[in-house]
Scaffold this motif. Structure first.
Motif, PDB file in Angstrom:
ATOM      1  N   LEU A  84      -3.923  -4.636  -7.152  1.00  0.00           N
ATOM      2  CA  LEU A  84      -2.994  -3.813  -6.922  1.00  0.00           C
ATOM      3  C   LEU A  84      -2.414  -2.996  -8.552  1.00  0.00           C
ATOM      4  O   LEU A  84      -2.433  -1.838  -8.434  1.00  0.00           O
ATOM      5  N   PHE A  85      -2.342  -3.709  -9.449  1.00  0.00           N
ATOM      6  CA  PHE A  85      -1.769  -3.226 -10.590  1.00  0.00           C
ATOM      7  C   PHE A  85      -2.906  -3.087 -11.753  1.00  0.00           C
ATOM      8  O   PHE A  85      -2.446  -2.695 -12.987  1.00  0.00           O
TER       9      PHE A  85
ATOM     10  N   TYR B 149      -6.274  -0.459   2.883  1.00  0.00           N
ATOM     11  CA  TYR B 149      -6.468   0.476   3.882  1.00  0.00           C
ATOM     12  C   TYR B 149      -7.364  -0.219   5.012  1.00  0.00           C
ATOM     13  O   TYR B 149      -7.074  -0.707   6.093  1.00  0.00           O
ATOM     14  N   VAL B 150      -8.431  -0.470   4.632  1.00  0.00           N
ATOM     15  CA  VAL B 150      -9.638  -1.008   5.331  1.00  0.00           C
ATOM     16  C   VAL B 150      -9.309  -2.382   5.699  1.00  0.00           C
ATOM     17  O   VAL B 150      -9.486  -2.877   6.938  1.00  0.00           O
TER      18      VAL B 150
ATOM     19  N   LEU C 208      -2.621   9.855   1.771  1.00  0.00           N
ATOM     20  CA  LEU C 208      -2.579   8.175   1.414  1.00  0.00           C
ATOM     21  C   LEU C 208      -3.001   7.804   2.856  1.00  0.00           C
ATOM     22  O   LEU C 208      -3.686   6.576   2.660  1.00  0.00           O
ATOM     23  N   PHE C 209      -2.339   8.085   4.060  1.00  0.00           N
ATOM     24  CA  PHE C 209      -2.746   7.661   5.192  1.00  0.00           C
ATOM     25  C   PHE C 209      -3.885   8.148   6.052  1.00  0.00           C
ATOM     26  O   PHE C 209      -4.378   7.499   6.995  1.00  0.00           O
TER      27      PHE C 209
ATOM     28  N   TYR D  11       0.993  -1.183  -0.021  1.00  0.00           N
ATOM     29  CA  TYR D  11       0.110   0.111  -0.002  1.00  0.00           C
ATOM     30  C   TYR D  11       0.861   1.106   0.083  1.00  0.00           C
ATOM     31  O   TYR D  11       0.658   2.148  -0.851  1.00  0.00           O
ATOM     32  N   ALA D  12       1.761   1.273   0.846  1.00  0.00           N
ATOM     33  CA  ALA D  12       2.616   2.351   0.961  1.00  0.00           C
ATOM     34  C   ALA D  12       3.783   2.759  -0.504  1.00  0.00           C
ATOM     35  O   ALA D  12       3.720   3.941  -0.737  1.00  0.00           O
ATOM     36  N   LEU D  13       4.182   1.655  -0.602  1.00  0.00           N
ATOM     37  CA  LEU D  13       5.200   1.653  -1.715  1.00  0.00           C
ATOM     38  C   LEU D  13       4.583   1.793  -3.037  1.00  0.00           C
ATOM     39  O   LEU D  13       4.935   2.813  -3.884  1.00  0.00           O
ATOM     40  N   LEU D  14       3.414   1.537  -3.334  1.00  0.00           N
ATOM     41  CA  LEU D  14       2.451   1.770  -4.533  1.00  0.00           C
ATOM     42  C   LEU D  14       1.873   3.187  -4.485  1.00  0.00           C
ATOM     43  O   LEU D  14       2.101   3.786  -5.653  1.00  0.00           O
TER      44      LEU D  14
END
Length: 327
Positions: A270-271, A137-138, A121-122, A87-90
């Motif tokens: 993700l992609f 996130y959820v 983002l957060f 989540y953070a890196l993407l």
């Protein structure tokens, strides 16, 4: 156990393909392609509640009371690493990519800067440059809490949390820290855990009755498209037994396709929008985005959204297996 897992993988595959279909043109009506606009509207009326139930089923099927609190902490840490790191890196990659690309072309939802983009983002994920990642996130928040509750009261937890979610559901909740979605999908995730805990009985009731589950869902979708949208919780609830029964009964090439999509669900989630975006940019130079021409876009972008992420995962596995484990 193998058949149960296979059925769940196929159900996840059906759900993630529906997500990709909806993302082919996620933010806009396609001129002259009413069939797709109606299809997308129908999919968006139930696909995320369905996804939450399927995620809960996975937890309910796999959860076993652990030896001690240290073991629970290790379990939570492992699950959060698999969710939070991608989540953070993407999210960071999307923020930086949009900032760079916006200097040359039009880009939607560009953050003011890297720091503010990461803050959104957060803190405000639905307003971030990577808002489509909100599901992770959820799910991360649920995995931060549910294992501790299941450790103490494995049978009572899904009932109590489902009841809590139903009580909280009608009220307005803030988007900050994704609280609105955390509350909205709590009953579905909890119900999924309950189904997973009682899977043998649930499957015996659900699997043989595909036509029975199809009729009310079809009626709700038709009414929602032609009259007015029905509540998402209602249509989402109707979709669960239908998709589970369909997953059990699908055969042949369709079974293999959805099984593969189900195994690579996280990678596709993700992609898929990135792969669709690249394919769309190339296709727009060749085929107009309207009318009957859109069929060509739809086929190509659907293929890109499903198989592109799988290819990314396979390439990552060859180059760096530790990195691929997070994709």
């Amino acid at each position: 156990m193998t058949e149960r897992v296979n059925s769940l993988d196929i159900a996840k595959g059906i759900a993630i393909v529906l997500v990709v279909v909806g993302h082919v043109a996620a933010r806009e009506e396609v001129p002259g392609a009413d069939w797709y606009n109606l299809l997308r509207s129908a999919i968006y009326s139930f696909h995320m509640p369905l996804f939450m139930v399927l995620s809960g089923i996975s937890l309910g099927l796999s959860w076993k009371v652990l030896a001690n609190h240290a073991a629970v902490l290790g379990y939570v840490r492992k699950r959060l690493k698999k969710l939070v790191i991608p989540y953070a890196l993407l999210g960071l990659a999307i923020i930086c990519g949009k900032l760079v690309a916006s200097r040359f072309i039009h880009v939607d939802n560009v953050p003011p800067g890297v720091v503010s983009g990461l803050l959104d983002l957060f803190v405000r994920p639905m307003a971030s440059a990577a808002s489509f990642l909100w599901f992770i996130y959820v799910l991360s928040a649920y995995f931060l809490v549910f294992p501790w509750l299941l450790q103490q009261a494995p049978r009572a937890t899904p009932w109590a949390m489902m009841a809590l979610g139903i009580v909280l559901y009608p009220f307005a909740w803030p988007a900050t820290f994704n609280i609105a979605n955390l509350v909205m999908y709590l009953p579905f995730f909890s119900a999924g855990i309950l189904l997973g805990q009682h899977w043998r009985h649930a499957a015996s009731v659900i699997h043989p009755r595909l036509a029975l589950w199809a009729l009310p869902l079809l009626a709700a979708l038709v009414y929602g498209v032609w009259q007015e949208p029905l509540p998402k919780w209602f249509v989402g609830t109707l979709s669960v037994p239908f998709v589970l029964a369909l997953a059990h009964q699908v055969q042949g090439p369709g079974k293999a396709f959805f099984m593969t999509a189900g195994i690579y669900t996280f990678s596709i989630y993700l992609f898929n929008t990135l792969c669709i975006g690249v394919a769309k940019a190339l296709m727009l130079n060749i085929i107009p985005w309207r009318d009957g021409y859109f069929v060509g876009h739809f086929v190509v972008l659907l293929i890109a959204g499903v198989w592109g992420p799988i290819l990314v995962k396979k390439i990552a596995q060859k180059i760096s297996p530790p990195v691929a484990a997070y994709l």
